[in-house]
Scaffold this active site. Structure first.
Site, PDB file in Angstrom:
ATOM      1  N   LYS A  60      -0.575 -19.077  10.246  1.00  0.00           N
ATOM      2  CA  LYS A  60      -0.892 -18.673  11.618  1.00  0.00           C
ATOM      3  C   LYS A  60      -0.502 -19.797  12.563  1.00  0.00           C
ATOM      4  O   LYS A  60      -1.070 -20.882  12.526  1.00  0.00           O
ATOM      5  CB  LYS A  60      -2.383 -18.342  11.753  1.00  0.00           C
ATOM      6  CG  LYS A  60      -2.776 -17.846  13.135  1.00  0.00           C
ATOM      7  CD  LYS A  60      -4.254 -17.464  13.167  1.00  0.00           C
ATOM      8  CE  LYS A  60      -4.679 -16.969  14.538  1.00  0.00           C
ATOM      9  NZ  LYS A  60      -6.116 -16.597  14.565  1.00  0.00           N
TER      10      LYS A  60
ATOM     11  N   LYS B 288       1.629 -14.787  10.932  1.00  0.00           N
ATOM     12  CA  LYS B 288       1.330 -14.421  12.314  1.00  0.00           C
ATOM     13  C   LYS B 288       1.794 -15.524  13.253  1.00  0.00           C
ATOM     14  O   LYS B 288       1.444 -16.687  13.031  1.00  0.00           O
ATOM     15  CB  LYS B 288      -0.183 -14.205  12.464  1.00  0.00           C
ATOM     16  CG  LYS B 288      -0.631 -13.811  13.860  1.00  0.00           C
ATOM     17  CD  LYS B 288      -2.145 -13.687  13.933  1.00  0.00           C
ATOM     18  CE  LYS B 288      -2.578 -13.272  15.334  1.00  0.00           C
ATOM     19  NZ  LYS B 288      -4.043 -13.195  15.471  1.00  0.00           N
TER      20      LYS B 288
END
Length: 325
Positions: A196, A249
């Site tokens: 992330k 992500k």
């Protein structure tokens, strides 16, 4: 020309049926996980200004939303909660009657076959908007882990099928796995936000979830967008600690990372088609600058082609309709 030797690649592009016959990558509605923002209160259905077509909804509107999701053949949803009360440790994240817990019970009662993925983080619930415990302006790693484990157990007790911790604290998968196992939830998998990045593409989401940091940023715990090898270190740690899925992500600007993770691991890889990616396409489409359907399906196909087994996307309902056509 008869004496020249060259390949006739166009033979396999000669008609729509021929192209379909040799197509390598296929999108399917089963690939999609649809995010839902559930807010405390009554009779609330409020469009997120920066995310056209995405609403914050209260529990009394959840049935209509889920009826539409089910009718489109979408089998998985990702729940985010927006509480009324926030405090310094995000108490509502792990409260037995927190908004995600209540939404989970409702969906399980009325739509038992739907897979519920519970976002396990604190930022929507803390008054400072960070994903952990704060002391002296510093986000503390280890004290935050205990609260995240409590949140995961609370969500599993409510009926969540998958726990999705998104906080990027070191050791979060190990501590949550231990907490779930000790509470009797050995069979509940963890969909780790393994990779992330501290991305600018999250801006509209923070409008939807009310989770913008009240000071500083998240760069001490989310990854530097310039780094590639670090992604594999992060993912290796999560696999060793017991992750069952690996999320990358954002996805669209990080397709190289998706491919690296896909090549390195044999766990399901999940791409998160984040809010900024969604809003850019929606904004351009609303201005008539692009063909939304064609752009979205091409974008989602690129994520599958790069290695995503599943895609978390706000386009899930639209894409499901287009694929059904």
């Amino acid at each position: 020309m008869k004496d020249l030797q060259f390949k006739r690649h166009r033979r396999l592009r000669s008609s729509a049926n021929m192209r379909a016959l040799v197509r390598e990558t296929h999108l399917h509605v089963d690939d999609f996980i649809y995010p839902i923002f559930v807010v405390e209160g009554e009779n609330i259905k409020k469009e997120v200004p920066s995310m056209p077509g995405v609403d914050q909804i209260s529990l009394d509107h959840l049935k209509a939303e889920m009826d539409e999701v089910v009718s489109l053949g979408i089998k998985s949803v990702l729940l985010f909660g927006v509480p009324v009360e926030k405090d310094e440790v995000g108490t509502q994240a792990f409260h037995d009657h927190g908004i995600v817990q209540e939404a989970t019970r409702f969906i399980k009662e009325h739509y038992p076959e739907i897979i519920i993925v519970a976002d396990t983080c604190l930022c929507e619930y803390t008054d400072h908007g960070h994903c952990g415990v704060i002391e002296g302006g510093k986000i503390l790693n280890d004290p935050s882990l205990d609260l995240l484990a409590k949140t995961a157990v609370s969500q599993a007790q409510a009926g969540a099928d998958i726990i999705a911790p998104s906080n990027m604290m070191d050791g979060f998968v190990a501590v949550i796995r231990k907490g779930l196992d000790e509470a009797g939830f050995e069979d509940v998998p963890i969909m780790s936000y393994a990779v992330k990045y501290a991305s600018a593409f999250y801006g509209p989401f923070r409008d939807a979830a009310g989770s913008a940091p009240q000071f500083g940023d998240r760069k001490t715990y989310q990854m530097d967008p310039a780094n590639r090898l670090e992604a594999l270190r992060e993912a290796h740690s999560d696999v060793e600690e017991g992750a069952d899925f690996l999320i990358v992500k954002p996805t669209l600007s990080y397709l190289d990372i998706v491919r690296d993770v896909r090549n390195e691991f044999n766990l399901p890889v999940v791409g998160y088609n984040v809010s900024g990616e969604y809003s850019m396409v929606k904004g351009a489409a609303l201005n008539g600058w692009i063909d939304e359907k064609t752009i979205v399906l091409e974008m989602l196909t690129s994520m599958k082609r790069a290695g995503c087994d599943l895609i978390i996307t706000y386009f899930a309902k639209d894409a499901a309709r287009w694929l059904a056509e």
